[in-house]
Design an enzyme around this catalytic site. Structure first.
Site, PDB file in Angstrom:
ATOM      1  N   ALA A 176      14.403   1.625 -19.031  1.00 43.56           N
ATOM      2  CA  ALA A 176      14.554   2.662 -20.828  1.00 43.56           C
ATOM      3  C   ALA A 176      14.051   4.105 -19.981  1.00 43.56           C
ATOM      4  O   ALA A 176      14.262   4.502 -20.374  1.00 43.56           O
ATOM      5  CB  ALA A 176      14.112   2.023 -22.055  1.00 43.56           C
ATOM      6  N   GLY A 226       1.159   1.146  -5.241  1.00 38.89           N
ATOM      7  CA  GLY A 226      -0.119   0.636  -4.971  1.00 38.89           C
ATOM      8  C   GLY A 226      -1.364   0.932  -4.941  1.00 38.89           C
ATOM      9  O   GLY A 226      -2.072   0.533  -4.994  1.00 38.89           O
ATOM     10  N   CYS A 282      12.656   6.790  -8.121  1.00 38.40           N
ATOM     11  CA  CYS A 282      13.180   5.631  -9.059  1.00 38.40           C
ATOM     12  C   CYS A 282      14.393   5.990 -10.318  1.00 38.40           C
ATOM     13  O   CYS A 282      14.866   4.908 -10.729  1.00 38.40           O
ATOM     14  CB  CYS A 282      11.671   5.652 -10.749  1.00 38.40           C
ATOM     15  SG  CYS A 282      10.624   4.826  -9.571  1.00 38.40           S
ATOM     16  N   ALA A 342       0.471  -0.852  -0.142  1.00 39.30           N
ATOM     17  CA  ALA A 342       0.184  -0.087  -0.134  1.00 39.30           C
ATOM     18  C   ALA A 342       1.110   1.407   0.087  1.00 39.30           C
ATOM     19  O   ALA A 342       0.597   2.236   0.685  1.00 39.30           O
ATOM     20  CB  ALA A 342      -0.851  -0.118   1.505  1.00 39.30           C
TER      21      ALA A 342
HETATM   22  C1  UDX Z   1       9.610   9.271 -12.748  1.00 39.46           C
HETATM   23  C2  UDX Z   1       9.149   8.998 -14.095  1.00 39.46           C
HETATM   24  O1  UDX Z   1       8.834  10.289 -15.004  1.00 39.46           O
HETATM   25  C3  UDX Z   1       7.489   8.064 -13.582  1.00 39.46           C
HETATM   26  O2  UDX Z   1       7.463   7.631 -14.999  1.00 39.46           O
HETATM   27  C4  UDX Z   1       8.273   6.216 -13.158  1.00 39.46           C
HETATM   28  O3  UDX Z   1       7.199   5.083 -12.498  1.00 39.46           O
HETATM   29  C5  UDX Z   1       8.944   7.051 -11.849  1.00 39.46           C
HETATM   30  O4  UDX Z   1       9.713   7.786 -11.949  1.00 39.46           O
HETATM   31  P1  UDX Z   1       8.439  10.660 -10.280  1.00 39.46           P
HETATM   32  O5  UDX Z   1       9.788   9.943  -9.929  1.00 39.46           O
HETATM   33  O6  UDX Z   1       7.679  11.081  -9.566  1.00 39.46           O
HETATM   34  O7  UDX Z   1       8.422   9.837 -11.976  1.00 39.46           O
HETATM   35  O8  UDX Z   1       8.871  11.772 -10.738  1.00 39.46           O
HETATM   36  P2  UDX Z   1       9.700  12.729 -12.087  1.00 39.46           P
HETATM   37  O9  UDX Z   1       8.610  14.334 -12.451  1.00 39.46           O
HETATM   38  O10 UDX Z   1      10.107  12.342 -13.903  1.00 39.46           O
HETATM   39  O11 UDX Z   1      11.020  13.372 -11.449  1.00 39.46           O
HETATM   40  C6  UDX Z   1      12.141  13.185 -11.340  1.00 39.46           C
HETATM   41  C7  UDX Z   1      12.784  14.081 -10.786  1.00 39.46           C
HETATM   42  O12 UDX Z   1      13.381  14.960 -11.749  1.00 39.46           O
HETATM   43  C8  UDX Z   1      12.513  15.045  -9.708  1.00 39.46           C
HETATM   44  O13 UDX Z   1      13.610  15.599  -8.549  1.00 39.46           O
HETATM   45  C9  UDX Z   1      11.956  16.325 -10.499  1.00 39.46           C
HETATM   46  O14 UDX Z   1      12.731  17.941 -10.072  1.00 39.46           O
HETATM   47  C10 UDX Z   1      13.378  16.508 -11.529  1.00 39.46           C
HETATM   48  N1  UDX Z   1      13.220  17.140 -13.012  1.00 39.46           N
HETATM   49  C11 UDX Z   1      12.125  17.200 -13.842  1.00 39.46           C
HETATM   50  C12 UDX Z   1      14.417  18.301 -13.272  1.00 39.46           C
HETATM   51  O15 UDX Z   1      14.411  18.155 -12.794  1.00 39.46           O
HETATM   52  N2  UDX Z   1      13.875  18.668 -14.404  1.00 39.46           N
HETATM   53  C13 UDX Z   1      13.067  18.565 -15.329  1.00 39.46           C
HETATM   54  O16 UDX Z   1      12.816  18.358 -16.226  1.00 39.46           O
HETATM   55  C14 UDX Z   1      11.867  17.137 -15.124  1.00 39.46           C
HETATM   56  P1  ADP Z   2       6.900   2.096  -4.015  1.00 36.27           P
HETATM   57  O1  ADP Z   2       7.006   3.668  -3.917  1.00 36.27           O
HETATM   58  O2  ADP Z   2       7.432   0.788  -4.672  1.00 36.27           O
HETATM   59  O3  ADP Z   2       5.329   2.122  -3.843  1.00 36.27           O
HETATM   60  P2  ADP Z   2       6.797   1.946  -0.715  1.00 36.27           P
HETATM   61  O4  ADP Z   2       7.288   1.596   0.315  1.00 36.27           O
HETATM   62  O5  ADP Z   2       6.101   2.688  -0.873  1.00 36.27           O
HETATM   63  O6  ADP Z   2       7.450   1.617  -2.007  1.00 36.27           O
HETATM   64  O7  ADP Z   2       5.783   0.647  -0.297  1.00 36.27           O
HETATM   65  C1  ADP Z   2       5.537  -0.798  -0.503  1.00 36.27           C
HETATM   66  C2  ADP Z   2       5.242  -1.362   0.568  1.00 36.27           C
HETATM   67  O8  ADP Z   2       5.108  -2.266   0.402  1.00 36.27           O
HETATM   68  C3  ADP Z   2       5.595  -1.021   2.150  1.00 36.27           C
HETATM   69  O9  ADP Z   2       4.077   0.028   2.817  1.00 36.27           O
HETATM   70  C4  ADP Z   2       5.172  -2.179   2.517  1.00 36.27           C
HETATM   71  O10 ADP Z   2       5.107  -3.139   4.142  1.00 36.27           O
HETATM   72  C5  ADP Z   2       4.790  -3.222   1.648  1.00 36.27           C
HETATM   73  N1  ADP Z   2       5.358  -4.864   1.648  1.00 36.27           N
HETATM   74  C6  ADP Z   2       6.182  -5.649   1.420  1.00 36.27           C
HETATM   75  N2  ADP Z   2       6.798  -6.248   1.012  1.00 36.27           N
HETATM   76  C7  ADP Z   2       5.383  -6.709   1.693  1.00 36.27           C
HETATM   77  C8  ADP Z   2       4.550  -8.246   1.687  1.00 36.27           C
HETATM   78  N3  ADP Z   2       4.972  -8.778   1.378  1.00 36.27           N
HETATM   79  N4  ADP Z   2       3.103  -8.144   2.160  1.00 36.27           N
HETATM   80  C9  ADP Z   2       2.062  -7.392   1.746  1.00 36.27           C
HETATM   81  N5  ADP Z   2       2.801  -5.223   1.975  1.00 36.27           N
HETATM   82  C10 ADP Z   2       4.311  -5.659   2.007  1.00 36.27           C
END
Ligand code: UDX
Ligand code: ADP
Length: 470
Positions: free
Chosen positions: A221, A15, A275, A11
């Site tokens: 990618a 999720g 990410c 969650a």
């Molecule tokens: C990213 C991807 O965009 C998303 O598709 C994937 O599922 C998860 O990773 P997120 O990390 O939530 O998403 O945010 P994003 O908007 O991509 O920004 C990432 C970082 O890059 C942030 O720190 C943002 O401030 C920075 N950023 C973004 C820049 O510095 N310049 C830009 O032009 C765009």
């Molecule tokens: P993401 O950003 O990938 O969603 P988070 O750390 O925010 O990652 O959330 C992942 C969640 O998955 C956590 O709340 C954690 O407690 C839960 N989790 C991890 N392993 C299990 C498991 N085996 N069963 C249930 N929940 C789990």
């Protein structure tokens, strides 16, 4: 057959919103999000959700208790579900083989083992978390090696492309949905079932089906390409600072080429988030394991450039403040890794704050959405200041930007929150020590206006003006 029940394991940031939007768009499907953390589930069932995401509250309010449930009863939910999403965390390994680079799949493996132990009927297991290429193979091996008699599994890859801060909109209107599966009659049937879920709100032409490994690699990618664009523009920001070019003008000119496009060309203090770094490190590690060192080096450079950018920005702050920040009062505005989220994972603000603390500064931090406790955890973790008490003495967390900036020597802006544009900078200037500095790590304030007020403004990708303080 149309799926009737979905179970989402995990969650978290992925999720929670994903399952909420599925529940919103598929009223016929019962969606249950389970987590081993009782606290997290209690938060999802309360009025204050564990994550801040624009539009999420409304979706949850609309569906919770109807066809959306948050529960710790993992066993029941797994047993009942036709489709199980694995959306658990996949952090970078911090020990052993692949330390600091490979994805730690212990939570994915744990979820797979749990499913194998509990499921008494056939299941479609969907890998939602971002995972290394061929992880689906490990999941299927675990499931098939531990299956109960008569129970069969299909594992699909269905990576999530939502970005934090825009998660609900990304989920409602995705550019595309990827579904990777086994090239067999059973595999194609499983893909079809998942397509049926998404077809409730996404046109079929935007749902791409492909082989599992392509789907897994496409996710890595996409993130690597996005991060690469930021590192590319950030590398040019250093050239701009040395030459007199302005990186915003360069980005505009380059982005107007329709082959390049304008998105993700905003120079900044560096990219953060859970990410980009993790996925690229993971890609680098995979390339090394596949004996592709040139490819590994190529992608590693995207991370190196990001580290360089964070360090360069922090160094600029220190140099501008007469090469010392010891005992200086510095306001840090913004702690989240980007606006519209309370998430601080890999936030560049952490790097900047730690550098300034190491140099003896006193920090006054304000972020509209990050909790005080989180900031303290982020700054205590592996900080050179060993004593937690000492950290407390050197950091104050404020509830308003005006309090945070009062009597400070400088403002360091790390997150591009809209409200920072709206602040009354005349009022802020009047209450600061002089000369008053602003370091705009997002290049988004009106610098000319700030200079007119009297601030000394430094930003990324623009040569420092030597002409007086205005
Ligand atoms: C990213 C991807 O965009 C998303 O598709 C994937 O599922 C998860 O990773 P997120 O990390 O939530 O998403 O945010 P994003 O908007 O991509 O920004 C990432 C970082 O890059 C942030 O720190 C943002 O401030 C920075 N950023 C973004 C820049 O510095 N310049 C830009 O032009 C765009
Ligand atoms: P993401 O950003 O990938 O969603 P988070 O750390 O925010 O990652 O959330 C992942 C969640 O998955 C956590 O709340 C954690 O407690 C839960 N989790 C991890 N392993 C299990 C498991 N085996 N069963 C249930 N929940 C789990």
């Amino acid at each position: 057959m149309t799926p009737k029940k979905i179970c989402g394991i995990g969650a978290g940031y992925v999720g929670g919103p994903t399952c909420s939007v599925i529940a919103l768009k598929c009223p016929e499907i019962q969606v249950t999000v389970v987590d081993k953390s009782k606290e997290r589930i209690a938060q999802w069932n309360s009025n204050k959700l564990p994550i801040y995401e624009p539009g999420l509250d409304e979706v949850v309010k609309k569906c919770r208790g109807k066809n959306l449930f948050f529960s710790t009863d993992i066993e029941k939910s797994i047993k009942e579900a036709d489709i199980i999403f694995i959306s658990v965390n996949t952090p970078t390994k911090n020990f052993g083989n692949g330390k600091g680079r490979a994805a730690d799949l212990k939570y994915v493996e744990g979820a797979a083992r749990m499913i194998a132990e509990l499921a008494t009927e056939n299941k479609i297991v969907v890998e939602k978390s971002t995972v290394p290429v061929r992880s689906a193979e490990s999941i299927i091996n675990i499931l098939r090696a531990n299956h109960k008699p008569g129970v069969t599994y299909q594992v699909l890859s269905n990576p999530e492309f939502l970005a934090e801060g825009t998660a609900i909109d990304d989920l409602l209107h995705p550019d595309r949905v990827l579904i990777g599966g086994e090239d067999s009659a059973e595999g194609r049937a499983a893909i079809e079932q998942l397509c049926k879920v998404y077809e409730n709100w996404i046109p079929r032409k935007n749902i791409l089906t492909m082989n599992t490994w392509s789907s897994e690699l496409s996710k890595l990618a996409a993130n690597a390409f996005l991060a690469q664009r930021i590192s590319s523009i950030n590398s040019l920001s250093a050239v701009c600072e040395a030459t007199g070019a302005d990186v915003s003008e360069v980005a505009l000119a380059v982005g107007l080429d329709s082959r390049i496009g304008s998105k993700f060309l905003q120079a900044s203090v560096g990219f953060g988030g859970s990410c980009f770094q993790k996925d690229i490190l993971n890609l680098v590690y995979i390339c090394e394991c596949l004996n592709l060192p040139e490819v590994a080096d190529y992608w590693q450079q995207v991370i190196n450039m990001n580290e360089y950018q964070k360090s360069r920005f922090s160094a600029q702050v220190i140099e501008s403040l007469f090469n010392t920040v010891t005992d200086k009062q510095i306001a840090l505005l913004g702690f989240a890794f980007k606006k519209n989220t309370g998430d601080t994972r890999e936030s560049p603000a952490i790097h900047v704050a730690k550098t300034l603390l190491d140099e003896g500064a006193k920090l006054h931090i304000y972020d509209p959405k990050v909790e005080e406790e989180q900031i303290m955890v982020d700054l205590s973790h592996s900080c050179v200041i060993a004593e937690p008490e000492m950290i407390k003495n050197r950091i104050s967390i404020h509830k308003h930007a005006y309090d945070a900036t009062k009597n400070t020597h400088a403002i360091v802006l790390c997150t591009e929150w809209d409200e920072f544009v709206e602040l009354d900078y005349r009022r802020i200037y009047a209450n600061m020590m002089k000369p008053a500095y602003i370091f705009d790590g997002r290049k988004f304030l009106d610098h000319e206006e700030l200079r007119k007020i009297g601030f000394i403004v430094r930003t990324i990708g623009k040569k420092i003006m030597k002409t007086g303080i205005s």
